[in-house]
Design a protein around this motif. Structure first.
Motif, short mmCIF file in Angstrom:
data_model
loop_
_atom_site.label_atom_id
_atom_site.label_comp_id
_atom_site.label_asym_id
_atom_site.label_seq_id
_atom_site.Cartn_x
_atom_site.Cartn_y
_atom_site.Cartn_z
N SER A 140 5.52 12.43 -50.63
CA SER A 140 6.96 12.60 -50.44
C SER A 140 7.34 12.05 -49.07
N ASP A 141 8.53 11.48 -48.97
CA ASP A 141 9.03 11.03 -47.68
C ASP A 141 9.34 12.21 -46.77
N ASP A 142 9.49 13.38 -47.37
CA ASP A 142 9.73 14.61 -46.61
C ASP A 142 8.37 15.25 -46.34
N ALA B 112 6.07 18.10 -48.45
CA ALA B 112 4.75 17.80 -49.02
C ALA B 112 3.69 18.76 -48.51
N SER C 194 4.48 10.28 -46.97
CA SER C 194 5.06 9.11 -47.62
C SER C 194 3.97 8.24 -48.23
N GLU C 195 4.38 7.29 -49.07
CA GLU C 195 3.41 6.39 -49.70
C GLU C 195 2.62 5.63 -48.64
N VAL D 100 5.73 16.76 -55.69
CA VAL D 100 6.54 17.36 -54.62
C VAL D 100 8.01 17.08 -54.96
N ASN D 101 8.71 18.11 -55.37
CA ASN D 101 10.14 18.00 -55.70
C ASN D 101 10.44 16.94 -56.76
N GLU D 102 9.54 16.76 -57.70
CA GLU D 102 9.74 15.88 -58.85
C GLU D 102 8.76 16.30 -59.93
N ALA E 102 5.45 11.79 -60.28
CA ALA E 102 4.54 11.81 -59.13
C ALA E 102 3.31 10.95 -59.39
N ARG F 109 4.23 7.32 -59.38
CA ARG F 109 4.46 6.91 -58.00
C ARG F 109 3.11 6.59 -57.32
#
Length: 313
Positions: A203-205, A209, A269-270, A295-297, A302, A305
């Motif tokens: 997650s970018d957050d 994560a 993040s990735e 994470v939030n999906e 996920a 991704r």
């Protein structure tokens, strides 16, 4: 750079059809393999199914609990997966958790002895042409290694070892133990692959994560072998606090530091996950087996991704 494999398991949001989709996507993305875990599912049956729906990718188990099957049955099951998938199978073996096995009424005895005996029986059956079907190519046996004695045993009798929750410092140490085991068995350690099971929360957050990552480590840190390994790797304070929390889940979660998360998991993040995966594998990992928690999906988003983020070639 280490090869990348995808890890899957059966969950309410990971039905069989979804596992097939992920395996095909991983194959198309250049992943080297797809490995099935074993928790309320049959790892070998699932690996066989995924093999019948793919063409190139390796199939593996990470791990198959040796206490759940008689070694002779396990040999025949593994031989069937190997032959039906055209020789693409890797059998990853482990002893499971004492807590889970005890709940099933399983008396583990001495796990190291049981693993040695199981591998001996498997090799005699597989390499002696005593399975139905007979295997037409060597079937690699990987051992899940957390404790030092089990890592050494993998070097002595295994074709590979699978680490889990290992920080880079522990990986370096374990590779030395693998070499010691290879010397005992009169083997070339270069012929024994070190694989790392790595759990990702992408997650970018970063803080978002870390929340589920913290909860995961609070559970595994409470387990004997994993907790001991993490404590030995420099996280004595965290493990002591997790164990002191007992049944207080909130206190156990709070005991997990950001440093422990970043040392043992792929979080963020990735780009951050790719960087951490490189760091974790740098000491000498041949294959990274990546399992994704959402994470939030939803889990499908996920996992897809992760496949896109770690695409090979």
């Amino acid at each position: 750079m280490a090869k990348i494999a995808l890890a899957c398991t059966i969950l309410p949001d990971s039905p069989p059809a979804r596992l097939i989709e992920w395996s095909r996507a991983a194959e198309d993305a250049g992943f080297s393999g797809v490995f099935m875990t074993e928790a309320n599912n049959d790892s070998l049956a699932c690996a066989l199914a995924l093999g019948l729906h793919t063409k190139r990718i390796k199939l593996g188990t990470a791990i198959t609990n040796i206490y759940l099957r008689h070694p002779n049955l396990l040999a025949n099951e593994a031989a069937a997966v190997q032959e039906f998938t055209g020789g693409r199978f890797i059998l990853g073996l482990g002893t499971g958790h004492r807590e889970s096995n005890s709940a099933l009424g399983i008396e583990m005895g001495i796990p190291l002895t049981r693993m040695r005996e199981t591998v001996k029986t498997l090799r005699a059956a597989l390499e002696g042409g005593k399975t139905g079907p007979r295997v037409s190519a060597k079937l690699p046996l990987y051992l899940a290694g957390v404790s030092r004695p089990m890592v050494k045993l993998a070097g002595e009798i295994g074709d590979g070892v699978i680490f889990n929750f290992f920080p880079p410092a522990r990986v370096k140490e374990a590779l030395g133990e693998l070499s010691e085991g290879a010397q005992i068995g009169g083997r070339d350690v270069k012929q024994i692959e070190a694989a790392l099971f790595a759990t990702a929360f992408i997650s970018d957050d970063l803080e978002a994560a870390r929340r589920p990552a913290r909860k995961l480590l609070s559970r595994y840190g409470a387990l004997k072998f994993y907790g001991n390994m993490m404590a030995h790797s420099g996280f004595e304070r965290e493990i002591a606090a997790i164990r002191a929390a007992g049944r207080d889940g909130d206190a156990a979660v709070k005991a997990v530091s950001n440093e422990l998360i970043d040392a043992t998991l792929l979080v963020g993040s990735e780009a951050r996950v790719r960087e951490r995966l490189h760091d974790l594998c740098a000491p000498g990992i041949g294959t990274a087996i990546v399992f994704t928690n959402p994470v939030n999906e939803d889990r499908n988003a996920a996992v897809m991704r992760t496949i896109r983020a770690l695409k090979q070639g």
